[in-house]
Enzyme design. Structure first.
Site, PDB file in Angstrom:
ATOM      1  N   ASP A   1       0.867  -1.177   0.000  1.00 45.04           N
ATOM      2  CA  ASP A   1       0.000   0.000   0.000  1.00 45.04           C
ATOM      3  C   ASP A   1       0.904   1.227   0.000  1.00 45.04           C
ATOM      4  O   ASP A   1       1.442   1.631   1.038  1.00 45.04           O
ATOM      5  CB  ASP A   1      -0.896  -0.040   1.244  1.00 45.04           C
ATOM      6  CG  ASP A   1      -1.874   1.125   1.304  1.00 45.04           C
ATOM      7  OD1 ASP A   1      -1.473   2.264   1.020  1.00 45.04           O
ATOM      8  OD2 ASP A   1      -3.045   0.895   1.669  1.00 45.04           O
ATOM      9  N   ILE A   2       1.072   1.818  -1.174  1.00 46.80           N
ATOM     10  CA  ILE A   2       2.019   2.917  -1.347  1.00 46.80           C
ATOM     11  C   ILE A   2       1.245   4.183  -1.695  1.00 46.80           C
ATOM     12  O   ILE A   2       0.539   4.234  -2.706  1.00 46.80           O
ATOM     13  CB  ILE A   2       3.051   2.595  -2.440  1.00 46.80           C
ATOM     14  CG1 ILE A   2       3.711   1.234  -2.174  1.00 46.80           C
ATOM     15  CG2 ILE A   2       4.099   3.696  -2.527  1.00 46.80           C
ATOM     16  CD1 ILE A   2       4.437   1.126  -0.846  1.00 46.80           C
ATOM     17  N   GLU A   3       1.369   5.193  -0.853  1.00 45.59           N
ATOM     18  CA  GLU A   3       0.579   6.405  -1.035  1.00 45.59           C
ATOM     19  C   GLU A   3       1.299   7.596  -0.423  1.00 45.59           C
ATOM     20  O   GLU A   3       2.353   7.461   0.207  1.00 45.59           O
ATOM     21  CB  GLU A   3      -0.807   6.234  -0.426  1.00 45.59           C
ATOM     22  CG  GLU A   3      -0.807   5.762   1.020  1.00 45.59           C
ATOM     23  CD  GLU A   3      -2.210   5.533   1.545  1.00 45.59           C
ATOM     24  OE1 GLU A   3      -2.981   6.507   1.602  1.00 45.59           O
ATOM     25  OE2 GLU A   3      -2.530   4.379   1.898  1.00 45.59           O
ATOM     26  N   GLY A   4       0.740   8.769  -0.604  1.00 40.26           N
ATOM     27  CA  GLY A   4       1.327   9.977  -0.057  1.00 40.26           C
ATOM     28  C   GLY A   4       2.699  10.246  -0.650  1.00 40.26           C
ATOM     29  O   GLY A   4       3.004   9.883  -1.791  1.00 40.26           O
TER      30      GLY A   4
END
Length: 334
Positions: free
Chosen positions: A151-154
């Protein structure tokens, strides 16, 4: 970034823990590895289960609904380049190992999700491919996993060095497990608009392909777009846009294969952007669409929120804020 509060609701629950004490082995430490699981069918649902809540949440949901698959959120860095649940709980925690073993004995299985919006993502904490790979391997072997979620975000999503490091480490592990006769499916969970992925996500996926990492599916976070909108239609519009984008990366796949590469994860009820509310009717829309297209995975944020609040319209980490019965989203998205 507009999604950087997605999991911030739970930060306070973890912040009071003393990391060094929790990471230390206890007298009741779990066995070195969880029992192997059965893996996953071609299509399934796997709601995100918060690892700062009790491991009994898995059994409670399974007993109430028959739900067999869950995504454990999240594995992040604790005390440097060291993989932990929620930054404060050892991966071989006895309670979690027991819960996973019980679920697998009943025919279910788990995915470990690395990352999320809070804490330190392992690809940032581990600054070499070898150290990052070792931490991934520790989690995969301890929990006997066949599938991992990234989960890769920001701001993490814009760190191209970390993205490359992550993809190299996972590609090496995937190859080594295959040589040993073991399966490791890798999926990415990424932010999305109703018009599709933004360029930084596309760049990450192209990097995965260039590093010979086999990406089993791309799971989109169909939430927190900004303005109020029909959240069911927004989820299916994003899925349709993703289908075309995946086809421009994996050009040899058929349309059916591209649909089968998709996952879809709404935030049930009131979103962090509070004008957005993903209702039970929206869940039905998404479930029907996923069935018609052959989408591989449905999920949602989050298992601990799958019940009504005392008052509709509120944003909470313990209830959805929309009208529903207990576990209604779990049942609908199954």
């Amino acid at each position: 970034m507009r999604r950087n509060s997605r999991y911030a609701l739970a930060v306070a629950a973890a912040a009071s823990a003393t990391v060094a004490a929790v990471l230390a082995p206890s007298a009741s430490a779990a066995p070195a590895a969880a029992n192997p699981g059965p893996g996953f069918p071609a299509r399934y649902s796997a709601p995100y289960a918060e690892t700062w809540n009790s491991p009994s949440a898995l059994a409670n949901a399974r007993n109430a609904t028959g739900q067999k698959y869950f995504t454990l959120a999240f594995v992040i860095a604790g005390n440097g380049c060291n993989a932990t649940f929620n930054g404060d709980t050892a991966i071989n925690n006895a309670s979690w190992t027991s819960a996973i073993n019980s679920l697998r004995a009943a025919g279910g299985d788990v995915i470990a999700s690395f990352g999320g919006a809070s804490g330190t993502e392992l690809g940032l904490a581990c600054t070499s491919v070898s150290t990052l790979k070792a931490q991934y391997k520790k989690v995969i072997d301890t929990l006997n996993l066949t599938r991992v979620d990234l989960d890769i975000e920001g701001s993490t999503l814009n760190n191209t060095a970390a993205n490359d490091r992550r993809n190299k480490a996972l590609a090496q592990l995937q190859s080594e497990y295959a040589t040993a006769g073991r399966k490791l499916d890798v999926q990415y969970t990424l932010p999305v608009n109703p018009t599709g992925l933004e360029q930084n996500s596309i760049n990450l996926l192209n990097n995965a392909k260039s590093n010979a990492l086999t990406v089993n599916l791309v799971n989109i976070m169909t939430m927190d777009y900004g303005p109020a909108m029909n959240m069911g239609k927004a989820a299916t519009d994003a899925a349709t846009a993703l289908h075309d984008q995946l086809g421009r990366i994996w050009t040899t796949k058929t349309s059916a294969q591209l649909w089968a590469m998709e996952g879809n994860t709404p935030m049930i009820g009131v979103n962090d952007t509070q004008a957005e509310v993903f209702s039970t009717a929206n869940a039905t829309t998404l479930a029907n669409f996923a069935a018609s297209k052959g989408i591989q995975e449905l999920s949602f944020w989050s298992l601990g929120r799958d019940k009504a609040c005392a008052t509709n319209g509120q944003l909470s980490d313990t209830c959805s804020g929309t009208s529903q019965s207990a576990y209604q989203f779990t049942r609908t998205l199954r």
